[in-house]
Scaffold this motif. Sequence first.
Motif, PDB file in Angstrom:
ATOM      1  N   VAL A 164      27.655  47.844  39.210  1.00  0.00           N
ATOM      2  CA  VAL A 164      27.536  48.942  38.251  1.00  0.00           C
ATOM      3  C   VAL A 164      27.816  50.237  38.990  1.00  0.00           C
ATOM      4  O   VAL A 164      27.097  50.589  39.931  1.00  0.00           O
ATOM      5  N   THR A 165      28.875  50.946  38.608  1.00  0.00           N
ATOM      6  CA  THR A 165      29.175  52.234  39.224  1.00  0.00           C
ATOM      7  C   THR A 165      28.447  53.345  38.478  1.00  0.00           C
ATOM      8  O   THR A 165      28.014  53.165  37.338  1.00  0.00           O
ATOM      9  N   ILE A 177      24.617  44.857  41.835  1.00  0.00           N
ATOM     10  CA  ILE A 177      24.937  45.777  42.923  1.00  0.00           C
ATOM     11  C   ILE A 177      25.116  47.153  42.289  1.00  0.00           C
ATOM     12  O   ILE A 177      25.942  47.325  41.389  1.00  0.00           O
ATOM     13  N   ALA A 178      24.343  48.127  42.722  1.00  0.00           N
ATOM     14  CA  ALA A 178      24.394  49.474  42.148  1.00  0.00           C
ATOM     15  C   ALA A 178      25.123  50.416  43.092  1.00  0.00           C
ATOM     16  O   ALA A 178      24.800  50.495  44.282  1.00  0.00           O
ATOM     17  N   SER A 179      26.114  51.123  42.581  1.00  0.00           N
ATOM     18  CA  SER A 179      26.851  52.111  43.361  1.00  0.00           C
ATOM     19  C   SER A 179      26.425  53.502  42.941  1.00  0.00           C
ATOM     20  O   SER A 179      26.451  53.843  41.751  1.00  0.00           O
ATOM     21  N   THR A 180      26.023  54.323  43.907  1.00  0.00           N
ATOM     22  CA  THR A 180      25.586  55.686  43.604  1.00  0.00           C
ATOM     23  C   THR A 180      25.912  56.602  44.761  1.00  0.00           C
ATOM     24  O   THR A 180      25.963  56.173  45.918  1.00  0.00           O
ATOM     25  N   ARG A 236      28.688  55.311  46.869  1.00  0.00           N
ATOM     26  CA  ARG A 236      29.912  55.430  46.065  1.00  0.00           C
ATOM     27  C   ARG A 236      31.132  55.784  46.920  1.00  0.00           C
ATOM     28  O   ARG A 236      32.272  55.567  46.491  1.00  0.00           O
ATOM     29  N   ALA A 237      30.898  56.314  48.116  1.00  0.00           N
ATOM     30  CA  ALA A 237      32.013  56.652  49.011  1.00  0.00           C
ATOM     31  C   ALA A 237      32.837  55.426  49.378  1.00  0.00           C
ATOM     32  O   ALA A 237      34.017  55.550  49.721  1.00  0.00           O
ATOM     33  N   GLU A 238      32.228  54.241  49.296  1.00  0.00           N
ATOM     34  CA  GLU A 238      32.971  53.012  49.571  1.00  0.00           C
ATOM     35  C   GLU A 238      34.082  52.777  48.553  1.00  0.00           C
ATOM     36  O   GLU A 238      35.021  52.017  48.819  1.00  0.00           O
ATOM     37  N   LEU A 239      33.979  53.425  47.392  1.00  0.00           N
ATOM     38  CA  LEU A 239      34.914  53.145  46.296  1.00  0.00           C
ATOM     39  C   LEU A 239      35.683  54.366  45.806  1.00  0.00           C
ATOM     40  O   LEU A 239      36.641  54.214  45.040  1.00  0.00           O
ATOM     41  N   SER A 240      35.299  55.561  46.220  1.00  0.00           N
ATOM     42  CA  SER A 240      35.800  56.769  45.562  1.00  0.00           C
ATOM     43  C   SER A 240      37.098  57.329  46.127  1.00  0.00           C
ATOM     44  O   SER A 240      37.662  58.270  45.558  1.00  0.00           O
ATOM     45  N   GLU A 241      37.605  56.768  47.222  1.00  0.00           N
ATOM     46  CA  GLU A 241      38.854  57.253  47.812  1.00  0.00           C
ATOM     47  C   GLU A 241      39.979  56.238  47.607  1.00  0.00           C
ATOM     48  O   GLU A 241      39.732  55.082  47.276  1.00  0.00           O
ATOM     49  N   THR A 290      37.795  55.113  41.832  1.00  0.00           N
ATOM     50  CA  THR A 290      36.647  54.207  41.817  1.00  0.00           C
ATOM     51  C   THR A 290      36.968  52.948  41.022  1.00  0.00           C
ATOM     52  O   THR A 290      36.769  51.829  41.502  1.00  0.00           O
ATOM     53  N   LEU A 291      37.466  53.111  39.809  1.00  0.00           N
ATOM     54  CA  LEU A 291      37.806  51.951  38.990  1.00  0.00           C
ATOM     55  C   LEU A 291      38.907  51.122  39.640  1.00  0.00           C
ATOM     56  O   LEU A 291      38.852  49.882  39.620  1.00  0.00           O
TER      57      LEU A 291
END
Length: 329
Positions: A155-156, A178-181, A201-206, A227-228
């Motif tokens: 969940v982002t 798994i929660a992304s924040t 969230r930095a793992e997914l935001s770039e 992210t998506l």
Amino acid sequence: MNTFKALQISKDGDQQLTESVQLSRDDLMPGDVLVTVEYSTINYKDGLAITGKGPVVRKWPMIPGIDFAGTVIESDHAEFSKGDAVVLNGWGVGEAHYGAYAEEARVKGDWLIKKPEGMTAKQCMAVGTAGYTAMLSVLALERYGITPEQGPVLVTGASGGVGSVAVSILAKLGYEVIASTGRKEHADFLRQLGASEVIDRAELSEKGRPMGKERWRAAVDSIGSYTLANVIAQTQYGGAVTSCGLAQGADLPLTVMPFILRGVSLLGIDSVMAAKEVREQAWARVQQDLDLEKLELLSETVGFDQIIEKATDIVDGKIKGRVIVDIAK
């Protein structure tokens, strides 16, 4: 003539003005049901409308607020009578039709549903459009065939409205979540809601690779953009991702690789124009599958005079969970 308070957005050239005004029923837009608005909520879209940071408002001036819970005062609609407790989500309310941030609202009865039995008006707005959208996302994953034993669900935006409700519902249904924040200080809060793991969230935001390591079976995304794209790129073979928001952006910079090499599916979620039967199913499942004690944990209540402040905070990413508005307060 009796008047009531409302929050109004207007435009003067390029300048947007948001102010509290007094309206009468003659000022309201056409509709066949008149409602006393008891509670509303502040969603990300409401924040964009009030701050002017997104092209949400389509008719000026406008009373913002995309959802409400209240009681019918007058009705010319066959399904509703004076005294009925009702809920509204979406349908362009707060965008092209006067919305929830007023003590009274006149709307089309076709836009309303009866308040779910067993939930108060305040609890319905603790759920609000964000929580109802989260349930639509869960239902979409279920229809696709995603089950708890198949693997974790990401969940982002997990600290936000959609995300926090999605975490709570999925956890209650037995999924590993798994929660992304981006707010590490909310990790304990997300674990209280049922998350088994919290990631930055930095793992997914770039910008990422077209294909990544397979990490989750499914995902609920309200962020969009990179992210998506990264969520899809790291979804397991045959998995599915729901998309219901654009907090990072409306773009989707990805390749077809996850779709044609892993059979991943992207499931679009629309909460605004969903048919009444879809809404009623989602709200029935909210009542059944959302832990109301956790709903209390992830909610705060503010008064009418705090709407502008909280709308700014939600756009700036400062809100945890859900914000309920007590219109009379």
